[in-house]
Design a protein around this motif. Structure first.
Motif, mmCIF file in Angstrom:
data_model
loop_
_atom_site.group_PDB
_atom_site.id
_atom_site.type_symbol
_atom_site.label_atom_id
_atom_site.label_comp_id
_atom_site.label_asym_id
_atom_site.label_seq_id
_atom_site.Cartn_x
_atom_site.Cartn_y
_atom_site.Cartn_z
ATOM 1 N N TYR A 231 0.815 -1.218 0.000
ATOM 2 C CA TYR A 231 0.000 0.000 0.000
ATOM 3 C C TYR A 231 0.848 1.268 0.000
ATOM 4 C CZ TYR A 231 0.944 0.253 5.013
ATOM 5 O OH TYR A 231 1.579 0.342 6.231
ATOM 6 N N SER A 232 2.113 1.152 0.369
ATOM 7 C CA SER A 232 2.952 2.360 0.377
ATOM 8 C C SER A 232 3.134 2.921 -1.032
ATOM 9 C CB SER A 232 4.310 2.065 0.994
ATOM 10 O OG SER A 232 4.968 1.041 0.282
ATOM 11 N N LEU A 233 2.998 2.082 -2.047
ATOM 12 C CA LEU A 233 3.120 2.579 -3.409
ATOM 13 C C LEU A 233 1.952 3.515 -3.728
ATOM 14 C CD1 LEU A 233 4.174 -0.820 -5.021
ATOM 15 C CD2 LEU A 233 5.678 1.112 -4.476
ATOM 16 N N GLY A 234 0.793 3.204 -3.188
ATOM 17 C CA GLY A 234 -0.365 4.085 -3.342
ATOM 18 C C GLY A 234 -0.109 5.430 -2.689
ATOM 19 N N LYS A 235 0.437 5.390 -1.483
ATOM 20 C CA LYS A 235 0.808 6.639 -0.803
ATOM 21 C C LYS A 235 1.772 7.436 -1.664
ATOM 22 C CE LYS A 235 1.087 5.087 3.966
ATOM 23 N NZ LYS A 235 1.779 5.179 5.257
ATOM 24 N N ALA A 236 2.752 6.720 -2.226
ATOM 25 C CA ALA A 236 3.808 7.389 -2.990
ATOM 26 C C ALA A 236 3.225 8.141 -4.179
ATOM 27 C CB ALA A 236 4.857 6.378 -3.443
ATOM 28 N N VAL A 237 2.375 7.491 -4.966
ATOM 29 C CA VAL A 237 1.865 8.178 -6.158
ATOM 30 C C VAL A 237 0.862 9.271 -5.793
ATOM 31 C CG1 VAL A 237 2.330 6.331 -7.791
ATOM 32 C CG2 VAL A 237 0.148 6.372 -6.573
ATOM 33 N N ASP A 238 0.178 9.121 -4.675
ATOM 34 C CA ASP A 238 -0.685 10.199 -4.194
ATOM 35 C C ASP A 238 0.201 11.414 -3.884
ATOM 36 O OD1 ASP A 238 -2.247 11.915 -2.626
ATOM 37 O OD2 ASP A 238 -3.160 10.344 -1.429
ATOM 38 N N LEU A 239 1.174 11.205 -2.995
ATOM 39 C CA LEU A 239 2.125 12.270 -2.640
ATOM 40 C C LEU A 239 2.747 12.939 -3.866
ATOM 41 C CD1 LEU A 239 4.532 11.041 0.165
ATOM 42 C CD2 LEU A 239 3.567 13.326 0.001
ATOM 43 N N LEU A 240 3.198 12.121 -4.810
ATOM 44 C CA LEU A 240 3.993 12.624 -5.925
ATOM 45 C C LEU A 240 3.156 13.340 -6.983
ATOM 46 C CD1 LEU A 240 6.393 9.562 -6.315
ATOM 47 C CD2 LEU A 240 7.069 11.855 -5.587
ATOM 48 N N GLY A 241 1.855 13.435 -6.764
ATOM 49 C CA GLY A 241 1.005 14.131 -7.728
ATOM 50 C C GLY A 241 0.747 13.326 -8.982
ATOM 51 N N ILE A 242 0.978 12.025 -8.903
ATOM 52 C CA ILE A 242 0.743 11.141 -10.048
ATOM 53 C C ILE A 242 -0.689 10.608 -9.988
ATOM 54 C CG2 ILE A 242 1.426 8.921 -11.068
ATOM 55 C CD1 ILE A 242 4.300 9.553 -9.977
ATOM 56 N N GLY A 243 -1.147 10.370 -8.768
ATOM 57 C CA GLY A 243 -2.527 9.919 -8.576
ATOM 58 C C GLY A 243 -2.634 8.414 -8.450
ATOM 59 N N ARG A 244 -3.448 7.995 -7.500
ATOM 60 C CA ARG A 244 -3.571 6.553 -7.221
ATOM 61 C C ARG A 244 -4.141 5.770 -8.401
ATOM 62 N NH1 ARG A 244 -3.495 5.345 -1.404
ATOM 63 N NH2 ARG A 244 -2.888 7.271 -0.360
ATOM 64 N N ASP A 245 -4.928 6.419 -9.228
ATOM 65 C CA ASP A 245 -5.478 5.695 -10.374
ATOM 66 C C ASP A 245 -4.386 5.333 -11.377
ATOM 67 O OD1 ASP A 245 -7.861 6.063 -9.160
ATOM 68 O OD2 ASP A 245 -8.679 7.480 -10.619
ATOM 69 N N ASN A 246 -3.236 5.958 -11.267
ATOM 70 C CA ASN A 246 -2.147 5.669 -12.195
ATOM 71 C C ASN A 246 -1.180 4.600 -11.692
ATOM 72 O OD1 ASN A 246 -2.874 7.321 -14.415
ATOM 73 N ND2 ASN A 246 -2.322 9.113 -13.183
ATOM 74 N N ILE A 247 -1.548 3.947 -10.599
ATOM 75 C CA ILE A 247 -0.901 2.684 -10.240
ATOM 76 C C ILE A 247 -1.690 1.623 -10.980
ATOM 77 C CG2 ILE A 247 -0.670 0.928 -8.460
ATOM 78 C CD1 ILE A 247 0.951 2.638 -7.143
ATOM 79 N N ILE A 248 -1.051 1.013 -11.948
ATOM 80 C CA ILE A 248 -1.766 0.017 -12.739
ATOM 81 C C ILE A 248 -1.494 -1.341 -12.115
ATOM 82 C CG2 ILE A 248 -2.196 -0.866 -15.054
ATOM 83 C CD1 ILE A 248 -2.710 2.196 -14.672
ATOM 84 N N SER A 249 -2.552 -1.892 -11.545
ATOM 85 C CA SER A 249 -2.440 -3.118 -10.765
ATOM 86 C C SER A 249 -2.584 -4.325 -11.703
ATOM 87 C CB SER A 249 -3.555 -3.083 -9.729
ATOM 88 O OG SER A 249 -3.521 -4.215 -8.945
ATOM 89 N N ILE A 250 -1.548 -5.131 -11.761
ATOM 90 C CA ILE A 250 -1.509 -6.244 -12.706
ATOM 91 C C ILE A 250 -1.806 -7.558 -11.983
ATOM 92 C CG2 ILE A 250 -0.073 -7.428 -14.434
ATOM 93 C CD1 ILE A 250 -0.562 -4.448 -15.081
ATOM 94 N N ALA A 251 -2.615 -8.374 -12.598
ATOM 95 C CA ALA A 251 -3.002 -9.646 -11.969
ATOM 96 C C ALA A 251 -1.780 -10.540 -11.763
ATOM 97 C CB ALA A 251 -4.028 -10.360 -12.841
ATOM 98 N N THR A 252 -1.892 -11.428 -10.787
ATOM 99 C CA THR A 252 -0.836 -12.402 -10.543
ATOM 100 C C THR A 252 -1.248 -13.742 -11.137
ATOM 101 O OG1 THR A 252 -1.856 -12.757 -8.391
ATOM 102 C CG2 THR A 252 0.100 -11.386 -8.448
ATOM 103 N N THR A 253 -0.244 -14.555 -11.372
ATOM 104 C CA THR A 253 -0.531 -15.914 -11.815
ATOM 105 C C THR A 253 -0.850 -16.755 -10.577
ATOM 106 O OG1 THR A 253 1.844 -16.270 -11.763
ATOM 107 C CG2 THR A 253 0.884 -15.747 -13.884
ATOM 108 N N ALA A 254 -1.083 -18.038 -10.778
ATOM 109 C CA ALA A 254 -1.519 -18.889 -9.674
ATOM 110 C C ALA A 254 -0.536 -18.885 -8.507
ATOM 111 C CB ALA A 254 -1.728 -20.315 -10.183
ATOM 112 N N ASP A 255 0.732 -18.635 -8.796
ATOM 113 C CA ASP A 255 1.734 -18.652 -7.726
ATOM 114 C C ASP A 255 1.933 -17.274 -7.092
ATOM 115 O OD1 ASP A 255 2.812 -17.476 -9.917
ATOM 116 O OD2 ASP A 255 4.507 -18.856 -10.123
ATOM 117 N N ASN A 256 0.990 -16.365 -7.271
ATOM 118 C CA ASN A 256 1.048 -15.035 -6.657
ATOM 119 C C ASN A 256 2.200 -14.169 -7.147
ATOM 120 O OD1 ASN A 256 -1.209 -14.860 -4.651
ATOM 121 N ND2 ASN A 256 -0.267 -16.808 -4.064
#
Lengths: 554, 554
Positions: A231-256
């Motif tokens: 979740y700290s990455l979310g904080k980081a992009v919020d702080l940095l003026g990039i915006g949380r929506d610009n964290i592109i969350s990519i799915a994991t495979t079966a092994d996480n």
């Protein structure tokens, strides 16, 4: 006199006078005083002190809060011994026994005994690492710690460290309070390097995001990371003026582990929308399941995309200290920046995070100077860190690296990883438990599922009856929460819980027990005890368990 | 065995074995071991330990660095005693005696004796304040400390604290590692509130700066602050994507307080360029001169501009603890947010910063949640702080507030402020010294200027011969640097230096000695000694002094 023997029975009132106030800066405590006696116990037997002082049975938070209601700073001073007695009752007794061998729910461990006296020395020296003038030898010491950790990750040669480790205008990393600040620092650098000064444009650091994106003609910038990113990455992009929506969350495979192909496709989709990828972030030890992303492939993708490659190894980075298991993090040496927390698996107390920079020029993207300190060309560490004033915690990391050594860490880390493998086997052999994620490092997840229910669920999966499966999972979530909460309150042992989406259950949200085996003192019999206790607690539930059994026999 | 008596003369080699590694987590040190003996000295006589262990004569940094060249983590473990012997020689001996009564150059002080054993207990408990599950009673304790500090600043009534101090979805402040993180947090909140969600726009926290400014139709946003504002504000706007050029630096009047009229004009100029003022920042205790901005007037301006009003009282905030002098900070209670560092004038060791929020809803602008912790509705402190994992330092602030009490702080703070007034009188009475800034709190600046030179300079000022004045100032800068460096190296006493632009010298850049009188143990005779030593050192200079005297007699 501020420190007195606890002999008087009549209420005592401390007096504020010039003399009494000077004395608290000069006169040490009487050896028989409450605080001195406690300190002696801490030195002689920390585990005993913690075991005896922290109440086993949990008190509800609302009750604890009643002791912390006063909102006015007290007017009169108090005797140290009186104060100490009070906090032993209302604070220490109701703190969390994070060092207990049966506290296997979070990333804390017992501490080596020598960190206590050394920490006390550190506090007494009260250095401020923001600048040489208030830290002197602590500055080269911190740079050495960063150099050693850099070498652990990037394995450059002697000339490299000779040239850069103590160079005023370079840094091999930044020491900070923890992984969150480390991740923020890394992404701050990545942003400032991407949107650097160019022609008439003075750089995002001076002109801000709006003008930077206009100058470079991007409609936005984005970060690619696994859905298991911290979740700290979310904080980081919020702080940095990039915006949380610009964290592109990519799915994991079966092994996480992150699906690199999915990430590549996401990057293409972004490019088609004129959104520039600023950084690819690899996770080396996810908080929930301890899995490590395919770092080599991510490095290749970052190169294709011509972007920063950051690895968040806050948790897993310490495993590089094991020759036997460091291969699990292969590819980390290709990163531009790496976060490692020493207060996690390196047995250092809270407050010791680091971000390491492959290229010693990297931190110049965030460099700043001031008149009275951090002058240009000075070796003041504060010119290249997010934090300003901060303590000499690097000393404790230094001590652990020297006193434990690579050979010592090899034993400790391997034991943790192998204990996790043992525990996973134990869970698999227990008919009423279900292992949800295998331990890659020393984190695993599982839950209590009566064997009949397991059968019925696997049947539902085969029929692809996701609705039936969801009914099971819903009840199981309730049961898992019930067990976890009850176990915590009983105070004998502690596992944490989280929610993940296992592939085998069609990615339905699933609440699981989460276990972190970082404490060298956690014996195998404790692990057996944890399962036995959970089985007992499960039997106490009269809400979810009956429903589950009814569902299974339907 | 890791800890051994220092009895053997033959070289010893520690062994890494499973047993030896477990022992460092369980077996305390022998009472006769080096580290135990050191610890005992720390407890019995901290001042004596520091005085004896830290070398008086300064070693050049380049020499110190030679002891920190190794870049590989050592392979074999080491005995604790051997390691301790080594760092006593190469680290502790060359650290900075920040607690010395004659170390009056930075914002460090001697520490009350009880903070050492309490810090050791804090380290031993190793709580993690990011969440309740790893901190339990430490969470309400930290909330209470923030409540007490909030009350010190904002003086709300009992109902207010009853309602908000322990409310899960509110916070009266955020505890952090230091003032820099506190200032960043305050401006982060200000930015997110200004550019909040509105209609189809999801807020700057989600969509970033570009879309936020587009949505609101601003060409940029800016921060107004005195030219004496702390460098951390620059870091903050860089991080936040606002850009360093959007810190609008406002000139100070002759008393080093911001010129509010000039700030109002600057705001108008910004408005005409469609740049929205995001925050007015008042400085309550500038780092260089200790002066306090006219806070009430700044609050009025912030209201006119409909923007956030932040007060950076990292240094000066502790003066609110003095009934006699708290009027100096009048208007601070009008702020939306206030930064105070407990590790400055509150006698707490490094690592204790705070930002306080007048409105308990404020921190919701930066709130964030995660699955396994910081769940919605939880009281986990990490959901509203910049940092993630962090230690229980609030405990030490709690202890100081209780044990020293308001009556104790009254004595300590007043003594500091009055000592500064005494020292300024002493400087004024010394013919060869020139007081540059009067102490408003306990910081003052001055320099060594032979009386004949003072006369010649005042003559140059009257003639408005700024060129001649600049010649004097240039030589004086060299002399001041010479004296400051020499004095530091001699190790008897330490003052810092900075550069300011005194109005009386036509705002020419001027290097000055800077003195911070925060240490209760600094006696008046030490202050006399500092001047005597500087006078002696000045006589050793054979570069600038002769030039100055020649200029004066020309």
């Amino acid at each position: 006199m501020m420190a007195q023997l606890m002999t008087s029975i009549t209420p005592r009132k401390a007096q504020a006078s010039e003399d009494s106030m000077l004395r608290i800066f000069t006169v040490p405590e009487d050896a028989e005083s409450t605080l001195s006696i406690i300190e002696q116990k801490l030195s002689e037997d920390l585990a005993g002190f913690l075991g005896n002082s922290i109440a086993a049975l949990e008190k509800p938070l609302s009750e604890i809060e009643t002791d912390f209601q006063a909102f006015q700073i007290p007017t009169a001073p108090r005797f140290v011994s009186d104060y100490t007695d009070e906090i032993m009752q209302n604070l220490v007794a109701h703190s969390v026994h994070t060092a207990a061998p049966s506290f296997i729910g979070h990333m804390t461990s017992a501490l080596p005994y020598f960190v206590l006296p050394l920490s006390k020395m550190m506090v007494g020296l009260n250095q401020n690492l923001v600048k040489i003038e208030t830290s002197k030898a602590f500055t080269p010491l911190e740079r050495q710690v960063l150099g050693m950790m850099h070498h652990l990750v990037f394995s450059q040669d002697g000339d490299f460290y000779q040239q850069w480790m103590h160079s005023a205008n370079h840094s091999l990393g930044a020491f900070c309070s923890g992984g969150t600040v480390a991740n923020i620092t890394a992404l701050w650098i990545a942003r400032n390097r991407l949107l650097k000064a160019d022609g008439n444009f003075n750089g995002v650091n001076r002109e801000g995001m709006l003008k930077a994106l206009r100058h470079y003609g991007f409609d936005d910038i984005a970060i690619l990371v696994s859905e298991r990113g911290h979740y700290s990455l979310g904080k980081a992009v919020d702080l940095l003026g990039i915006g949380r929506d610009n964290i592109i969350s990519i799915a994991t495979t079966a092994d996480n582990k992150v699906d690199v192909e999915a990430m590549r496709l996401a990057a293409k989709a972004l490019a088609s929308k004129n959104i520039k990828v600023m950084a690819v972030v690899g996770v080396a030890g996810t908080t929930e399941t301890g899995n490590i992303d395919p770092l080599t492939e991510l490095a290749a993708l970052a190169q294709e995309l011509d972007c920063h490659f950051h690895v968040d190894a806050a948790w897993g980075g310490a495993s590089l200290l094991s020759k036997k298991y460091r291969h699990l993090l292969k590819g980390i040496e290709l990163a531009d920046s790496v976060t490692i927390d020493a207060h996690k698996q390196m047995y250092v107390p809270m407050g010791a995070g680091m971000v390491l920079f492959k290229d010693p020029e990297l931190a110049n993207a965030i460099v700043h100077h001031a008149e009275y300190i951090l002058r240009v060309g000075s070796k003041d560490l504060g010119s290249q860190t997010l934090e300003g004033s901060r303590p000499g915690m690097a000393m404790i990391v230094h001590a652990c690296l020297q006193i434990i050594g690579l050979e010592g860490y090899e034993i400790l880390i391997n034991n943790s990883l192998e204990k996790a493998r043992y525990f996973s086997e134990l869970i698999k052999k227990s008919p009423d438990f279900e292992l949800i994620t295998e331990p890659e490092l020393c984190i695993l997840t599982y839950r209590y599922v009566p064997s009949t229910v397991q059968l019925a669920m696997s049947d539902a999966c085969q029929r692809q009856d996701w609705h039936a499966l969801a009914q099971f999972n819903e009840c199981l979530d309730g049961l898992t929460q019930f067990i976890q909460k009850h176990q915590r309150e009983q105070g004998k042992s502690f596992v944490s819980r989280t929610r993940i989406q296992p592939a085998r259950y069609n990615r339905q949200h699933t609440t699981v027990f989460r276990v972190v085996l970082a404490n060298p003192l956690t014996g195998l019999e404790i692990l057996q005890g944890v399962l036995a206790e959970q089985q007992e607690i499960a039997a106490l539930d009269n809400e979810f368990l009956p429903q589950l059994l009814a569902l299974a026999s339907a």
